[in-house]
Design a protein around this motif. Structure first.
Motif, short mmCIF file in Angstrom:
data_model
loop_
_atom_site.label_atom_id
_atom_site.label_comp_id
_atom_site.label_asym_id
_atom_site.label_seq_id
_atom_site.Cartn_x
_atom_site.Cartn_y
_atom_site.Cartn_z
N TYR A 289 -9.09 1.20 -3.55
CA TYR A 289 -9.98 1.08 -2.40
C TYR A 289 -11.35 1.69 -2.71
N THR B 283 0.84 -1.20 0.00
CA THR B 283 0.00 0.00 0.00
C THR B 283 0.88 1.25 0.00
N ASN C 145 -10.17 -3.54 -3.32
CA ASN C 145 -10.56 -3.69 -1.92
C ASN C 145 -11.82 -2.91 -1.63
#
Ligand code: ADP
Length: 450
Positions: free
Chosen positions: A207, A47, A98
């Motif tokens: 995300y 990340t 995600n």
């Protein structure tokens, strides 16, 4: 001049503190180049929001600089967000890596504020981020971002999210308008989510943050099951902890097998406007204690901060409006922890090839039947001694901190709760509850192939 093999061997001392493994076995080291005494390589993290990036860089640098024949080391920190896109769900979510659900036991605890600032903080680290507001009772994201949406369909037939501040936004508010009372309930709400999950052109996202309606009832459960959620964040205030509201949230996600990334406390402390010192608004340290008891990570405390409220009212998140405000600093740290926990879930998930078909607690420990027909028996004390939590294993060196003598001979397993689809959280009779035993670890302990 060192060989590539020597460089990689030297880098094995660098341990990712969350994944508890060395960066070479995690396949983070890329593009090793050796030119005489000069060595360069990339470390590809999971990340861009990694809070320990600089420590890892320093360790990687020093590990290689210590090799004979090396005079210059260049470390480039890069990132590739891991995750599990869901192509089976059609093109809407096909490239979303995600999905993070932000939940709360009840309204007014700052769930939407946290969801929005989480999205902004992740975006600011360089990630691509979407925000889906399915808070049917009060879709506040459009107000908090001062966006009004004219929804249009793209050429592929998918509704295009509204772009605001670099985020892709979709909200019930765009459909209902800010002044329309939203009276949709239950089935309508989950239909909306299905629509959002299947009919919105999210494109490629690292995300997607989902702002759930407050509460832990049927509506929330249905919504949670309508989208492939990677992990959940529970927002709570110290008062709710006293009422056991966040524990209900934990139960709900356990029921639907969504891993809880952790609990964040909102408005539990306040920075004194005169001296800057942090004051606890309510006595006790309830949220951390709930996390410890339930074996879930504590994601931090967001202070009660007038600038956070003003940011919401002004249509500009505090992270953008006043990035040095106490709440903004806390939001950044919190987002880093969320991203870390997602990496843990993703790595564990990708390494899970076998799951239990039956788990049984016995007087002596745990018996597991596996989906490949294998069978394993685990003594309670052996399990306790193998606990992988940060209290039992040093997160930087990977060395065992737990003293074998401190574990009673007659320790037993009192509870085994599923964590997502990749592990069990075990509670022992000595009060230890923070160990998450991945299925991979359990099979390894039993000498089974993972
Ligand atoms: P929820 O989504 O849980 O209903 P909101 O995010 O809408 O809660 O927040 C409720 C109110 O509290 C809003 O006015 C918001 O600006 C304010 N608020 C949220 N978090 C903070 C904070 N850390 N400091 C000060 N005010 C906050």
């Amino acid at each position: 001049m060192p060989s590539e093999k020597e460089v990689l061997e030297a880098l094995r001392v660098v341990i990712d503190p969350d994944l508890r493994r060395d960066i070479v076995s995690l396949d983070f080291v890329k593009n090793v180049k050796i030119d005489g005494e000069k060595v360069s390589f990339d470390v590809e993290l999971t990340t861009p929001a990694c809070p320990v990036k600089e420590q890892l860089r320093g360790q990687a640098h020093d590990a290689v600089a210590g090799l004979a024949g090396v005079s210059d080391v260049q470390v480039r920190m890069t990132s590739r967000v891991r995750g599990r896109p869901s192509p089976e769900l059609g093109k809407s979510l096909a490239e979303v890596r995600n999905i993070i659900a932000v939940a709360s036991g009840k309204g007014g605890v700052g769930k939407s504020t946290v969801a929005l600032n989480l999205a902004v903080a992740l975006h600011r680290t360089g990630a691509s981020v979407g925000l889906m507001d399915v808070d049917i009772y009060g879709p506040s994201i459009p107000t908090m971002l001062a966006t009004v949406g004219e929804l249009v369909q793209g050429p592929d037939g998918l509704i295009q999210p509204i772009e605001a501040g670099g985020l892709k936004i979709m909200s019930m508010g765009f459909l209902a308008g800010p002044d329309t009372p939203v009276v949709w309930r239950g089935p309508m709400a989950s239909k909306m989510v299905q629509q959002f999950s299947a009919g919105v052109g999210w494109g490629a996202l690292d995300y997607l943050v989902l702002d759930l309606p407050p509460g832990t009832g049927d509506i929330q459960i249905t919504i949670t099951q309508s989208a492939p959620i990677t992990g959940a964040v529970i927002v709570t205030t110290p008062q709710d902890v006293a009422l056991g509201v966040s524990a209900r949230g934990l139960k709900m996600f356990e029921q639907v097998q969504v891993p809880v990334l952790g609990i964040v406390e909102n408005m539990g402390v306040m920075a004194c406007p005169h001296c800057g010192e942090s004051i606890r608004v309510f006595p006790g340290d309830g949220v951390e204690e709930v996390c410890r008891r339930n074996g879930v990570p504590f994601l931090g405390t967001i202070p009660l901060d007038p600038m956070a409220a003003e940011g919401g009212d002004a249509g500009l998140p505090v992270l953008v409006r006043t990035p040095e405000a106490p709440s903004a600093v806390a939001f950044r740290e919190f987002a880093g922890r969320v991203a870390q926990q997602l990496s843990v879930v993703n790595v564990a998930d990708s390494e899970t090839s076998h799951r239990p078909s039956k788990v049984e607690l016995t007087e002596t420990g745990l018996i597991v039947d596996w989906d490949d027909g294998a069978h394993s028996e685990h003594g309670a004390r052996d399990l306790r001694l193998a606990c992988p939590c940060a209290g039992c294993i040093d997160e930087w060196s990977g060395e065992k901190k737990l003293e074998a003598d401190s574990v009673p001979a007659d320790v037993s397993v009192e509870n085994a709760a599923p964590v997502g689809r990749y592990g069990l959280s075990l509670a022992f009779s000595d009060g230890h509850t923070t160990g998450i035993y991945t299925f991979r670890l359990l099979r390894e302990l039993a000498g089974l192939k993972s």
